[in-house]
Motif scaffolding. Structure first.
Motif, PDB file in Angstrom:
ATOM      1  N   ARG A  93      34.373   0.491  50.194  1.00 46.27           N
ATOM      2  CA  ARG A  93      33.524  -0.343  51.058  1.00 46.27           C
ATOM      3  C   ARG A  93      34.327  -0.811  52.271  1.00 46.27           C
ATOM      4  O   ARG A  93      34.620  -2.001  52.409  1.00 46.27           O
ATOM      5  CB  ARG A  93      33.026  -1.560  50.280  1.00 46.27           C
ATOM      6  N   PRO A  94      34.694   0.092  53.170  1.00 50.11           N
ATOM      7  CA  PRO A  94      35.611  -0.267  54.249  1.00 50.11           C
ATOM      8  C   PRO A  94      35.032  -1.211  55.306  1.00 50.11           C
ATOM      9  O   PRO A  94      35.771  -2.028  55.862  1.00 50.11           O
ATOM     10  CB  PRO A  94      35.979   1.075  54.875  1.00 50.11           C
ATOM     11  N   LEU A  95      33.753  -1.130  55.603  1.00 54.02           N
ATOM     12  CA  LEU A  95      33.209  -1.936  56.694  1.00 54.02           C
ATOM     13  C   LEU A  95      32.782  -3.331  56.281  1.00 54.02           C
ATOM     14  O   LEU A  95      33.118  -4.311  56.933  1.00 54.02           O
ATOM     15  CB  LEU A  95      32.025  -1.212  57.345  1.00 54.02           C
ATOM     16  N   LEU A  96      32.047  -3.443  55.204  1.00 61.20           N
ATOM     17  CA  LEU A  96      31.483  -4.743  54.821  1.00 61.20           C
ATOM     18  C   LEU A  96      32.156  -5.369  53.607  1.00 61.20           C
ATOM     19  O   LEU A  96      31.933  -6.539  53.319  1.00 61.20           O
ATOM     20  CB  LEU A  96      29.979  -4.604  54.564  1.00 61.20           C
ATOM     21  N   GLY A  97      32.937  -4.621  52.875  1.00 61.59           N
ATOM     22  CA  GLY A  97      33.608  -5.159  51.701  1.00 61.59           C
ATOM     23  C   GLY A  97      32.645  -5.394  50.547  1.00 61.59           C
ATOM     24  O   GLY A  97      31.477  -5.009  50.585  1.00 61.59           O
ATOM     25  N   CYS A  98      33.140  -6.068  49.532  1.00 63.64           N
ATOM     26  CA  CYS A  98      32.320  -6.310  48.333  1.00 63.64           C
ATOM     27  C   CYS A  98      31.620  -7.653  48.370  1.00 63.64           C
ATOM     28  O   CYS A  98      30.862  -7.977  47.474  1.00 63.64           O
ATOM     29  CB  CYS A  98      33.177  -6.177  47.078  1.00 63.64           C
ATOM     30  N   GLY A  99      31.887  -8.463  49.391  1.00 63.18           N
ATOM     31  CA  GLY A  99      31.227  -9.752  49.528  1.00 63.18           C
ATOM     32  C   GLY A  99      32.173 -10.910  49.272  1.00 63.18           C
ATOM     33  O   GLY A  99      33.153 -10.782  48.543  1.00 63.18           O
ATOM     34  N   ALA A 100      31.858 -12.033  49.873  1.00 62.93           N
ATOM     35  CA  ALA A 100      32.692 -13.228  49.752  1.00 62.93           C
ATOM     36  C   ALA A 100      32.816 -13.657  48.294  1.00 62.93           C
ATOM     37  O   ALA A 100      31.824 -13.738  47.573  1.00 62.93           O
ATOM     38  CB  ALA A 100      32.115 -14.360  50.585  1.00 62.93           C
ATOM     39  N   ASN A 101      34.026 -13.891  47.867  1.00 64.35           N
ATOM     40  CA  ASN A 101      34.347 -14.344  46.511  1.00 64.35           C
ATOM     41  C   ASN A 101      33.935 -13.351  45.426  1.00 64.35           C
ATOM     42  O   ASN A 101      33.793 -13.729  44.268  1.00 64.35           O
ATOM     43  CB  ASN A 101      33.731 -15.712  46.224  1.00 64.35           C
ATOM     44  N   ASN A 102      33.734 -12.098  45.766  1.00 63.70           N
ATOM     45  CA  ASN A 102      33.355 -11.099  44.775  1.00 63.70           C
ATOM     46  C   ASN A 102      34.530 -10.258  44.293  1.00 63.70           C
ATOM     47  O   ASN A 102      34.346  -9.390  43.453  1.00 63.70           O
ATOM     48  CB  ASN A 102      32.262 -10.177  45.322  1.00 63.70           C
ATOM     49  N   TRP A 103      35.728 -10.494  44.818  1.00 67.64           N
ATOM     50  CA  TRP A 103      36.873  -9.714  44.376  1.00 67.64           C
ATOM     51  C   TRP A 103      37.052  -9.848  42.863  1.00 67.64           C
ATOM     52  O   TRP A 103      37.213  -8.868  42.153  1.00 67.64           O
ATOM     53  CB  TRP A 103      38.146 -10.159  45.101  1.00 67.64           C
ATOM     54  N   GLN A 104      36.992 -11.069  42.360  1.00 63.04           N
ATOM     55  CA  GLN A 104      37.207 -11.311  40.931  1.00 63.04           C
ATOM     56  C   GLN A 104      36.141 -10.623  40.081  1.00 63.04           C
ATOM     57  O   GLN A 104      36.428 -10.165  38.979  1.00 63.04           O
ATOM     58  CB  GLN A 104      37.210 -12.810  40.651  1.00 63.04           C
ATOM     59  N   LEU A 105      34.929 -10.516  40.586  1.00 69.82           N
ATOM     60  CA  LEU A 105      33.852  -9.880  39.824  1.00 69.82           C
ATOM     61  C   LEU A 105      33.937  -8.360  39.869  1.00 69.82           C
ATOM     62  O   LEU A 105      33.605  -7.690  38.891  1.00 69.82           O
ATOM     63  CB  LEU A 105      32.492 -10.335  40.367  1.00 69.82           C
ATOM     64  N   GLN A 106      34.357  -7.800  41.000  1.00 73.56           N
ATOM     65  CA  GLN A 106      34.420  -6.355  41.170  1.00 73.56           C
ATOM     66  C   GLN A 106      35.716  -5.740  40.656  1.00 73.56           C
ATOM     67  O   GLN A 106      35.748  -4.584  40.266  1.00 73.56           O
ATOM     68  CB  GLN A 106      34.263  -5.995  42.657  1.00 73.56           C
ATOM     69  N   TYR A 107      36.801  -6.522  40.668  1.00 72.20           N
ATOM     70  CA  TYR A 107      38.109  -5.978  40.325  1.00 72.20           C
ATOM     71  C   TYR A 107      38.178  -5.317  38.941  1.00 72.20           C
ATOM     72  O   TYR A 107      38.787  -4.259  38.813  1.00 72.20           O
ATOM     73  CB  TYR A 107      39.202  -7.042  40.447  1.00 72.20           C
ATOM     74  N   PRO A 108      37.596  -5.887  37.890  1.00 71.35           N
ATOM     75  CA  PRO A 108      37.704  -5.244  36.564  1.00 71.35           C
ATOM     76  C   PRO A 108      37.208  -3.798  36.537  1.00 71.35           C
ATOM     77  O   PRO A 108      37.748  -2.972  35.809  1.00 71.35           O
ATOM     78  CB  PRO A 108      36.856  -6.134  35.655  1.00 71.35           C
ATOM     79  N   LEU A 109      36.219  -3.465  37.341  1.00 66.86           N
ATOM     80  CA  LEU A 109      35.730  -2.082  37.385  1.00 66.86           C
ATOM     81  C   LEU A 109      36.818  -1.139  37.892  1.00 66.86           C
ATOM     82  O   LEU A 109      36.951  -0.020  37.413  1.00 66.86           O
ATOM     83  CB  LEU A 109      34.510  -1.992  38.295  1.00 66.86           C
ATOM     84  N   TYR A 110      37.594  -1.583  38.834  1.00 71.48           N
ATOM     85  CA  TYR A 110      38.658  -0.753  39.395  1.00 71.48           C
ATOM     86  C   TYR A 110      39.904  -0.777  38.521  1.00 71.48           C
ATOM     87  O   TYR A 110      40.584   0.224  38.383  1.00 71.48           O
ATOM     88  CB  TYR A 110      38.997  -1.220  40.814  1.00 71.48           C
ATOM     89  N   HIS A 111      40.205  -1.891  37.923  1.00 67.65           N
ATOM     90  CA  HIS A 111      41.393  -1.994  37.073  1.00 67.65           C
ATOM     91  C   HIS A 111      41.291  -1.034  35.897  1.00 67.65           C
ATOM     92  O   HIS A 111      42.227  -0.335  35.575  1.00 67.65           O
ATOM     93  CB  HIS A 111      41.569  -3.420  36.569  1.00 67.65           C
TER      94      HIS A 111
END
Length: 91
Positions: A27-45
């Motif tokens: 998601r290079p242009l818009l990202g995953c959304g404000a404060n969503n890193w913690q919610l999205q990170y487990p999928l990538y980890h």
């Protein structure tokens, strides 16, 4: 030799940074959304570096690298805006 993936360890940070850069790649242009890193990170980890001990207790709430985290959350436009704050702060 097992890797130290405990929260805050050097190896954990490298793995977390690499996974977060994968988030940026997706998601290079818009990202995953404000404060969503913690919610999205487990999928990538779990996809890049499977870790059976990883759960909500061991997951960090922030990346410990603001630039990569903001880039992952807000995309390139948000990162440019964040860096723009530093550029205009001295004026």
């Amino acid at each position: 030799m097992p890797h130290d993936t405990s929260k805050g360890s050097t190896q954990w940070r490298v793995v977390a940074w690499m996974n977060s850069l994968c988030m940026v790649r997706d998601r290079p242009l818009l990202g995953c959304g404000a404060n969503n890193w913690q919610l999205q990170y487990p999928l990538y980890h779990r996809a890049w570096a499977p870790d059976p001990s990883f759960d909500t207790r061991t997951q960090a709430t922030t990346l410990h690298n603001d630039y990569i985290q903001y880039w992952a959350e807000f995309g390139i436009l948000g990162l440019i805006g964040f860096l723009g704050l530093f550029a205009t702060a001295g004026r």
